[in-house]
Structure formats: structure tokens, C-alpha cells
Design a protein around this motif. Structure first.
Motif, short mmCIF file in Angstrom:
data_model
loop_
_atom_site.label_atom_id
_atom_site.label_comp_id
_atom_site.label_asym_id
_atom_site.label_seq_id
_atom_site.Cartn_x
_atom_site.Cartn_y
_atom_site.Cartn_z
N SER A 567 -25.99 28.78 -8.01
CA SER A 567 -25.49 27.58 -8.69
C SER A 567 -24.82 27.95 -10.01
O SER A 567 -23.76 27.40 -10.36
CB SER A 567 -26.64 26.61 -8.95
N ALA A 568 -25.42 28.89 -10.72
CA ALA A 568 -24.86 29.29 -12.02
C ALA A 568 -23.48 29.92 -11.85
O ALA A 568 -22.56 29.67 -12.64
CB ALA A 568 -25.80 30.26 -12.72
N VAL A 569 -23.31 30.73 -10.80
CA VAL A 569 -22.01 31.36 -10.56
C VAL A 569 -20.98 30.31 -10.17
O VAL A 569 -19.84 30.30 -10.67
CB VAL A 569 -22.13 32.45 -9.48
N GLU A 570 -21.37 29.38 -9.28
CA GLU A 570 -20.44 28.35 -8.83
C GLU A 570 -20.03 27.43 -9.98
O GLU A 570 -18.88 26.95 -10.03
CB GLU A 570 -21.07 27.54 -7.71
N GLN A 571 -20.94 27.16 -10.91
CA GLN A 571 -20.66 26.24 -12.00
C GLN A 571 -20.17 26.96 -13.27
O GLN A 571 -19.93 26.30 -14.29
CB GLN A 571 -21.92 25.43 -12.34
N GLY A 572 -20.06 28.29 -13.22
CA GLY A 572 -19.62 29.03 -14.39
C GLY A 572 -20.64 29.04 -15.51
O GLY A 572 -20.26 29.12 -16.69
N THR A 624 -18.05 38.52 -10.85
CA THR A 624 -17.11 39.40 -11.56
C THR A 624 -15.81 38.68 -11.89
O THR A 624 -15.24 38.84 -12.97
CB THR A 624 -16.84 40.66 -10.74
N GLU A 625 -15.32 37.86 -10.95
CA GLU A 625 -14.09 37.11 -11.20
C GLU A 625 -14.28 36.15 -12.37
O GLU A 625 -13.38 35.97 -13.20
CB GLU A 625 -13.67 36.36 -9.94
N HIS A 626 -15.46 35.53 -12.44
CA HIS A 626 -15.75 34.62 -13.55
C HIS A 626 -15.78 35.39 -14.89
O HIS A 626 -15.21 34.93 -15.90
CB HIS A 626 -17.10 33.94 -13.31
#
Length: 827
Positions: A567-572, A624-626
Motif C-alpha cells: 500500500s505504501a508503494v502504491e500510494q507513494g 525504485t521508480e518512486h
């Protein structure tokens, strides 16, 4: 023949000398048995020729032929005089008497050399006399047939000299001399023009003396002039030969990275080039010196001795080359090895030269200089190679070495009854020690744990430090029960109190066990399953746990972490902090490294916990993209504010070998934020190259073509390869913080950093030192020549707004103006 080979070198030379003496006596007996010739020589002529033979011992020209040599002298003039004027047996006697007198009185020879050369002269004279009188027959000795017979006789005598010199060297110390003689150029062996000239002079002398004795004086002057020409020619030839020999020497000793192999090659080459029987390399040490000696092609000895300040070569150890004449017949030259001075020594010149001279000493000095460079480079590469497979803190093998040893252990099928156990342990509550007592105490605890494991287990298991407070072991045992008993013993050992800096600490551990072949044979899988078992032991507080299939099911915390991380990765929601990098010479900020930071409702999650979870769950690419997008956005804001900085982002291994087209991701991110490619640094480790090296290098080359900077991260921890380093299109090398920590008190770390810095600069790389926490560490890496520095001494990682404020307040003009913002990592 075997009995001869069992003799000493001097004994074998003595056997050859005796054989030549018997051969000469046999030839003389045969010559005396023949009918007397129609002419003879007066006693005065016998004396004159004998004196000429003696005097010409001072007028010799030597041409080295491999480890043998070819000696040309004016002695061929009296030889021709003897051939045409006296009986064969008389010639042999005169040659031996004159030769012994010259060798003893003028050349100061004695012992084995004198005996061999005397036998050699007798054999040459007897063979030449017999051949001459067979060929000339009843013809005039000074007629055309006699001339031709003289040329044939002197050439044969010359060839006998070359063959017998090679024979004595082969018997003395080098059986390969025969092969080298056969492969040598015939022109180099015979030196035909020189033999023809000296023989011609001898014939002219005989003809002139027959008609006008006084004219011999003029011919003597001419002969001396010819000698000077030959001597100068020989010096020039040897000069060119020495240049070529030094070139071959440099190539030969630079072909290996093994210091012992280089030393062996150095000694072998030195013996050949300076024409010595024995070569020795003395390496200073504390408390003992190491001595490597080569006495023949097969006898290479290495031993240690107590330092001897009174040794004959001791002056060379102080940097002064020396030569010792007399019975020892030896030379020594200093060899510079970094900050120490070794000694390269040779003893006993070969039979073909009288003794060592100044030319030999100068050559030895040149060889010592080249040897010093080769040995220093080999030791540097060995040191770096060792550091790549060993932990800097404890000196134990690291994860990479453990995996290699485990692969060898499970792949060894010599005894199917042997079980291989993989034991992984993690110290309980070690973080509390670091937080309460500091990293210096924590490091000492880790060192003592490593030493205790090695001392207790001995050769029953190999021990490695995998990183942090994790240790791994490989144990061979007759049964699985023996492996479990060793794990239980290990748990008990670690429970014993540890005394550190006046404190008594207890270091309990959680231990996971995996067994081969029951749990598999793949090293990575075995280590991963031992890690799972260790995690179960830690959660259940059982101390020791053996892997079971159901253990692979994630624990509730791991499942919760994975769900929240997704969730943290998806929401930045994963934030990015920036740790500055500065030029240590000026204090100017040149860039920053982007670091991922994540917090849940129950507090921060350590990067070393959620990053591996992201890698195993497939979240590492979007994470990594974030980070890349956030880092470039921040970099763009810095540049708009007038700070021309770069930003570094870690590139995970999965993005080098996975389906993500990473160069497209990077190019798109650079374009979106209008950041020049040179302002982005991508940091990689060798892990990303192992699975598919060819594809990984192709991806890195594509990234380099975009214009970004590529950096090798954590260099020296076992994740970077020296051979791979020269193949990668990288521009930067980052020395791992484990080598920087407390560097002022660890000379081994100082040596590794200095070696890495020299290697990096030699390859044209920008060298970064990370993990600098104190002023002393900062000053040290600056003085070693590192190009940039990052760590808590410069600044802790800061979020974007705080970083920009810090950047505005940073003086950026003087390294001494840096303000210590923290000497310990945050809790």
C-alpha cells in the motif's frame, strides 16, 4: 644415472670433470701411440706458447647463451701456433699448463671452477689436435689444407666449450639447459665470425714468425686491437640483450596476481640474468623474516628466520646495494615494497664467469626495482581480493565466500554418508548494545563472537560473518544428529559472558539449521532456508530451530509488513531522505544520495527489513521508480535554486535482469523533471550481475549511453569483483562504511582503503568514502585521496525541505567549516 642425480651439485660437476680428464688422457695416449710427426717444437717455443695461453686468460669476451655462455679469447692464436708447430700431445700439455697458470694467477680461480676449466681446456686441445692432424695428413701445416684444418679444429673446440658449459649448468642446477641449448640460434652458439678472425690471426702469426720472429710484436698489437673491437662489440651486444632481458623479465613477473608465484618467477629470472647459482628474496617481518630461495629449477624453499642484523646482506636491507668478493661471491640489492624494504640476494656466479662485477650489480639493482613493482602489485591485488571475500571487521569469510564454500561442500560427492549442515545465527538484542554503548563496543562484541566461534569449533566448521550481527557456519558431520549437537554447543558457547572494555555482556543468539541433502543442495536455497529457521527460532525464542517446510509460510508480522508495504508503494508513502556528499578538500557539497525511509503506525521500519521484503515480493521495481522520481524532482528544485548538485539512487539487482526496461524508466524520469543525465548517479552491486552477467552489462552500457554516472556500491564487502570492475562501464567506486568505521585505530582498514583508492584512481574512477562519522575519519579519508565523502559527520539523511535548508546554511567553501551533526546513527 640415478646415483649421479643423488649427488650434490658440486659432486655432479666433479663427476663431469673426472670424465673429461679421463677422456683427455685417453686421447693423449692415442696420440702418443701414433707415429711421431716429422716436426717438433723447441723447448723455447713450448714455453712461449704456454705463456701466451696464460696471458690470454685476461683477454676474453663472453657472450651469454641462455644460462650458458660462449667465451671467445685470443687463446685461439696460441692454439693455432701449437697445432702447426708441435706434436699433439705436447700441445695438450702446454695448453693445460698455460691455462692453469692463467686461471690461478690472473683470474684467481680455484676449487671446482678451476678443476672443470682445466679439464675443459685439455679436452678442447686434445680434440682439436687429433682432428687437425687427421685432416692435414702429410700436407704442409701452413698450406691451404692446413688452413682449412685449423679452421675446422678451432670451430670444433669452440663447440665443445659451449656444449660442456651447458652440461655443467644442467648437472649443477638446471636440467632444462639442454633443451634451451637445442632451441638456441646456431649463430648465437658458435659466433662464427669471431672464431674465423682469431683463427686467421693465429695462422698469419705462424706464417710470419716462420720468416721473421720480430714481426710477432706487430701481430701482437693487431691482436690486442682486435680484442678491443670484440670487447666493445660484446658490451654493446650485452647492453641490447640486457634491455631485452629486462623487458622479458617485466612481462614474466607481471603475469600473476599470486605474490608467491611472482616471487618464484622473480628468483628464476634473476638467476638466469645475473648468472648466479642461487637467488634469494628476504622479506622483513615481525617477529620473523620470510626467506624464499631458489637453488635450481625445482628447489624453491620458503622458511622463516629471526631477523639477523649481522647478515652479509644486511646493508641491502637498509637500502644500500653491495657486492661481496672472495669465496662467498655474492651480491644483494634492496627491493622496495610499499613502506618496507626487502632484499634480493644472489650467491656463487656460474662457472662461465670469473666472479660478479659492477655490471652484474647494476643489473641486479634494475631487476630489484622491477621486482619491487611486480611484488607490490601482486600483494595489492591479493589484499583487495582477500577483502572482497572477507569481512573487514572480524576478518572472517563473508557471505560470498560462504556461498562459494557451501557450493563446494554440497557438490563434493566423495563420501555420500557425510551430511552438510548450514547454521545461521543472529545475536539477540544486539541493537540494544549498539544503542546503549555505541558502535565501538558493538564492533568489539562482534569481533569477540567471531573469534570465540573459531576457537571453539576449530576445524569442525567454517565460520563466516554475513553482515550486521549475523554469522553463518558450514559443518560436515557423519549424521544430522551431529550437526544438531554442534548447533546446541554453539548456542551454549554464545551464552557465556563476554568481557568488553571492562564490561561483562551476555550475547544470546537465535540459531537456524538447514541440512543437505534433506533440505536441498542449492547453496542459495540452503542459506535462505537456514535464515527462515533462524527467524522462527528468534520469534519462538527456542534458541535452535531446524528448518521445516511449513516454516516458509510468512509469519503474521511479515504478512502485515508486506501488505502495508504494498500500500505504501502504491500510494507513494515511502519517503526519500537525502544524505549529502562533499568534496573533502574544500567542503563543497557536490551531491546527495537518495535513501528510502518508511514508517508504520507502530514506528519506523528499518530499511534492511523492508528492502529485502520488497525484493522478494516483486515490489522493488515500483519502489525504485518512486525513489528515482522523487530524487530527480528534488534535484531539479536544487538546481533551480542555484545548487548544481547530482543525486544518487540505488539500482536493485532485479532491475538489471528483470523484465523492466530500466533505461526507458530512467530516460523518462530525467525528461519529466528536466534534469541532465550527468546529474544522476545509479549505484549498483555485483549481486545484480550474478544471475545474468551478459545481460546486466548490456543494461549498464545502455544506461551509460544515456549519460548517467554508474557507481559500484559497497566496494570491498564481497559484492564487488576485481575482474568484473574492469569490465563494467562505471565511473565511480564507493568504499563501504565498514572499512571507514574507526579507521584511525585499524591499520588493516587504512591499508584496504588506500589500496581501493589507488585501484580506483588507476582505473580512472571517482572514489567515494561512505559512513564517515567523526572528524578524525573525515581527515583520514581526505588525506588518503578520496574524492568525496558522505556520512553522519557531514550530515544525517534529511528529508527534502530540511535538506534544502541545510544546503542554504552550509558554508561550502572550507572543509574545516563542517559542523559535526552527529557521531552515531539515529536510533
Amino acid at each position: 644415472m640415478k646415483a649421479v642425480r643423488r649427488l650434490s651439485a658440486a659432486g655432479r660437476t666433479g663427476v663431469l670433470t673426472a670424465a673429461l680428464t679421463l677422456l683427455t688422457l685417453g686421447l693423449v695416449a692415442y696420440l702418443l701411440w701414433q707415429e711421431p710427426l716429422s716436426y717438433g717444437a723447441s723447448p723455447a717455443l713450448l714455453v712461449v706458447v704456454a705463456v701466451l695461453f696464460a696471458v690470454t686468460e685476461r683477454f676474453t669476451v663472453t657472450f651469454p647463451v641462455r644460462r650458458g655462455s660462449h667465451t671467445i679469447s685470443l687463446s685461439e692464436i696460441p692454439l693455432v701456433l701449437g697445432l702447426v708447430t708441435m706434436a699433439p700431445a705436447a700441445l695438450v700439455l702446454v695448453r693445460v699448463i698455460g691455462g692453469v697458470a692463467g686461471l690461478t694467477l690472473l683470474s684467481r680461480q680455484g676449487g671446482t671452477k678451476l678443476a672443470f676449466n682445466t679439464a675443459l681446456y685439455g679436452t678442447q686441445a686434445a680434440a682439436a689436435a687429433l682432428l687437425f692432424h687427421v685432416l692435414v695428413g702429410p700436407a704442409d701445416p701452413l698450406g691451404p689444407r692446413g688452413w682449412l684444418s685449423c679452421f675446422v679444429a678451432t670451430l670444433v673446440a669452440d663447440l665443445i666449450s659451449v656444449v660442456l658449459i651447458s652440461a655443467v649448468i644442467a648437472l649443477h642446477d638446471d636440467t632444462e639447459e639442454w633443451r634451451r641449448l637445442l632451441t638456441a640460434d646456431l649463430r648465437d652458439i658458435l659466433q662464427l665470425p669471431l672464431v674465423v678472425v682469431t683463427t686467421t690471426l693465429g695462422l698469419i702469426t705462424a706464417i710470419v714468425v716462420r720468416d721473421q720472429v720480430a714481426a710477432a710484436v706487430l701481430l701482437g698489437i693487431l691482436a690486442f686491437a682486435v680484442y678491443l673491437v670484440f670487447h666493445q662489440y660484446a658490451r654493446q651486444t650485452q647492453g641490447h640483450a640486457q634491455v631485452e632481458a629486462l623487458y622479458r623479465f617485466t612481462r614474466a613477473v607481471s603475469g600473476s596476481n599470486d605474490a608467491t608465484a611472482v616471487a618464484h618467477e622473480v628468483l628464476s629470472q634473476v638467476r638466469d640474468l645475473v648468472r648466479a647459482e642461487t637467488a634469494e628474496l628476504i622479506l622483513p617481518g615481525d617477529p620473523d623474516s620470510t626467506r624464499m630461495a631458489l637453488t635450481d629449477q625445482r628447489t624453491f624453499q620458503v622458511h622463516t628466520d629471526a631477523p639477523d642484523d649481522d647478515a652479509w646482506w644486511s646493508a641491502a636491507g637498509r637500502g644500500e646495494p653491495l657486492m661481496v668478493s672472495g669465496p662467498r661471491d655474492a651480491m644483494a640489492a634492496p627491493v622496495t615494497l610499499g613502506g618496507t624494504v626487502a632484499v634480493l640476494a644472489v650467491t656463487q656466479s656460474l662457472p662461465d664467469i670469473e666472479t660478479f662485477d659492477r655490471d652484474h650489480l647494476r643489473l641486479l639493482e634494475a631487476l630489484a626495482a622491477h621486482a619491487g613493482v611486480a611484488l607490490t602489485n601482486a600483494r595489492l591485488v591479493q589484499q583487495l581480493s582477500h577483502s572482497a571475500q572477507h569481512d573487514a571487521l572480524t576478518g572472517l569469510p563473508n557471505r560470498r565466500k560462504l556461498l562459494a564454500d557451501l557450493g563446494e561442500a554440497v557438490g563434493d560427492g566423495r563420501d555420500p554418508a557425510v551430511r552438510v549442515g548450514v547454521i545461521l545465527l543472529d545475536l539477540d538484542r544486539f541493537k540494544d548494545i549498539n544503542d546503549a554503548l555505541g558502535h565501538t563496543i558493538g564492533d568489539e562484541v562482534l569481533r569477540q563472537v567471531g573469534h570465540r566461534l573459531q576457537a571453539r569449533l576449530g576445524d569442525r566448521a567454517s565460520v563466516a560473518r554475513l553482515g550486521g550481527d549475523e554469522f553463518g557456519l558450514i559443518a560436515r558431520a557423519a549424521s544430522e544428529a551431529d550437526v544438531l549437537a554442534l548447533a546446541a554447543e554453539l548456542h551454549e558457547t554464545l551464552g557465556e559472558p563476554t568481557a568488553v572494555s571492562g564490561l561483562t555482556l551476555t550475547t544470546q543468539a537465535s540459531i537456524g539449521v538447514c541440512l543437505s541433502p534433506r533440505h536441498g543442495s542449492d547453496p542459495d536455497r540452503l542459506l535462505q532456508r537456514a535464515d527462515v529457521a533462524m527467524y522462527v527460532a528468534k520469534q519462538a525464542r527456542t534458541g535452535v530451530h531446524v528448518y521445516q517446510a511449513e516454516d516458509d509460510q510468512d509469519t503474521p508480522r511479515r504478512l502485515g509488513l508486506l501488505t502495508d508495504l504494498r500500500s505504501a508503494v502504491e500510494q507513494g508513502a515511502v519517503r526519500v531522505a537525502f544524505q549529502p556528499k562533499v568534496d573533502p578538500a574544500t567542503g563543497r557539497v557536490i551531491g546527495a544520495e537518495a535513501l528510502a525511509r518508511w514508517s508504520r503506525a507502530d514506528g519506523p521500519v528499518r530499511p534492511d527489513e523492508f528492502i529485502p521484503l520488497a525484493e522478494r515480493s516483486g515490489l522493488i521495481a515500483p519502489l525504485t521508480e518512486h525513489i528515482l522520481d522523487t530524487a530527480l524532482a528534488a534535484c531539479a528544485s536544487w538546481r533551480r535554486a542555484g545548487h548544481q548538485l547530482s543525486v544518487a539512487v540505488n539500482l536493485p539487482p532485479q532491475m538489471l535482469t528483470g523484465r523492466t526496461v530500466v533505461q526507458d524508466v530512467v530516460e523518462r524520469a530525467l525528461s519529466n523533471h528536466d534534469v541532465p543525465a550527468h546529474a544522476l548517479t545509479l549505484e549498483i552491486t555485483e549481486t545484480g550481475l550474478i544471475a545474468d552477467p551478459a545481460n546486466a552489462v548490456r543494461v549498464l552500457q545502455a544506461l551509460r549511453n544515456l549519460g548517467v554516472t554508474l557507481s559500484v556500491d559497497d566496494f570491498g564487502t564481497g559484492q564487488s569483483s576485481l575482474s568484473r570492475l574492469t569490465e563494467l562501464p562505471v565511473q565511480e567506486l564507493k568504499i563501504d562504511k565498514s572499512f571507514v568505521e574507526d579507521i584511525t585505530h585499524h591499520r588493516d582498514r587504512q591499508a584496504v582503503i588506500a589500496a581501493a583508492q589507488q585501484l580506483g584512481h588507476a582505473l580512472g574512477l571517482h572514489v567515494v568514502a561512505e559512513g564517515v562519522e567523526t572528524r578524525a575519519e573525515f581527515d583520514h579519508v581526505r588525506d588518503l585521496g578520496c574524492d568525496s565523502v558522505q556520512g553522519y559527520y557531514v550530515s544525517r539523511p534529511l528529508f527534502a525541505a530540511d535538506f534544502l535548508a541545510w544546503l542554504a546554511a552550509h558554508p561550502g567553501s572550507d572543509a574545516t567549516a563542517l559542523t559535526l551533526s552527529g557521531t552515531h546513527p539515529p536510533t
